[in-house]
Structures are given as C-alpha cells and as structure tokens.
Design an enzyme around this catalytic site. Sequence first.
Site, PDB file in Angstrom:
ATOM      1  CB  CYS A  79      -0.983  -0.033   1.165  1.00 22.11           C
ATOM      2  SG  CYS A  79      -2.323   1.176   0.994  1.00 22.11           S
ATOM      3  CG  HIS A 187      -3.931  -3.308   2.673  1.00 22.30           C
ATOM      4  ND1 HIS A 187      -2.998  -3.023   3.641  1.00 22.30           N
ATOM      5  CD2 HIS A 187      -4.477  -2.127   2.297  1.00 22.30           C
ATOM      6  CE1 HIS A 187      -2.988  -1.718   3.864  1.00 22.30           C
ATOM      7  NE2 HIS A 187      -3.863  -1.147   3.054  1.00 22.30           N
ATOM      8  CD  GLU A 189      -2.231  -6.524   4.899  1.00 22.71           C
ATOM      9  OE1 GLU A 189      -2.398  -5.385   5.368  1.00 22.71           O
ATOM     10  OE2 GLU A 189      -1.684  -6.726   3.784  1.00 22.71           O
TER      11      GLU A 189
END
Length: 209
Positions: A79, A187, A189
């Site tokens: 990001c 992102h 994750e």
Amino acid sequence: MIGIIDYGMGNLFSVSKALERLKVPYKFGERPAEIENCDGYILPGVGAFPDAMKALEEHGFIPFIKEKVKAGVPIYGICLGMQLLFESSDEGGETEGLGLFPGKIVRFPGVNEQGKSYKVPHMGWNKMNLLQPEEPLLSDVKEEYVYFVHSFVAQTPDPSILYATADYHLEVPAIVGRNNLVASQFHPEKSGRAGMQLLENFCKVMVKQ
C-alpha cells in the site's frame, strides 16, 4: 526470517497474523540493527506519504532499504509502502521518495474523461489484471478480486515494472516489481486467497523461507 519494518506507520498486526497463518517466522524492527540479518523484508504503510518518508528517515531506514535492494535482498512494499518506493509524490506538496521505481505518486483526479465525478478514495474489492503471469511472485495467482484503500496512485514511464493492474477510472498499478523488489497497492493480508498466495510466494519462492 522476514523482517517487518516498523517505522510507526504500518498495519503490523494484520501483516504479522498473515505470516503466522503461513507459518513464516518474522520479527519487527524499529531500527535497522534490530532486523539487520533477515532473509527478506516487508515495508507496510498506512497514512500520508510525507509523514512516512520523515518517519523512515528518523528511524534510519532510508539507507538501509536502499542498501538491501542493491544487495539483492527481497523486499515487499504494501500500500503506502509501495508508493514510497517511487521517486516522488505530490501528496501535501512535492515529496521525494526512495527512488527505487521510476515514476510519481499522484492523487486520483476524481473526474473521468467524460467529466463525471467518481469517489476518492479507491476503496474496496477490485479485480486485478495480470500482465506478467510468468513472474515467480504470481505463481498460482489468478485474476481475482483484491482489497484496495488509497487516494493516490502510481504513474510510471516504465511498463516493464507492471506485474498487474486494476481499473478504477484509469489504469491502477496493482503489483509492481523488478528483480528482488516487489510491491502491491492493495493489501495482500486483507485480500483473501489471492493475497495470501502472493505473500506465500514472496516468502517461500523469493525469500525461500
């Protein structure tokens, strides 16, 4: 061992939990000496570009990151961490970045070519278009939906660094890379199967954990 660069502006919890799910060892470092000998690094980031560059400088990470890249150590920017790898940003005025990828970070115009307004930030799930599926980082990654949250977007004169893009009223660099340096605007994750596969590829293919 993955070193997570902790300069005070990253979502460390979600990144560390993703690594735990992958059973990849990691440690945080607020100073270069704390993570000097790791096999690879993750540079997370949430917030404003100028503040992040100032924090990296204060924590001593600017020369550290550049030296690791030059030495061939794998690094993954997430990001804002991806945006910091470019030459500059116009967020809050012109701010110099790390200069490891060619290009500049600019704000989404908020108006398309037809003069119609659209929402900024680009927030939510969007589909990526894979441009270089042969790259090791993209092994077993499909053209799936991933999670974005950003008001600024990378513009680069070098299309060879674009591994994947997304469409949000203009072409959004979603994954960029060159040799041992890779990054995603979204992102990983928080991006389900596709994001976890990217992290796994970084850790187990590029870093060989």
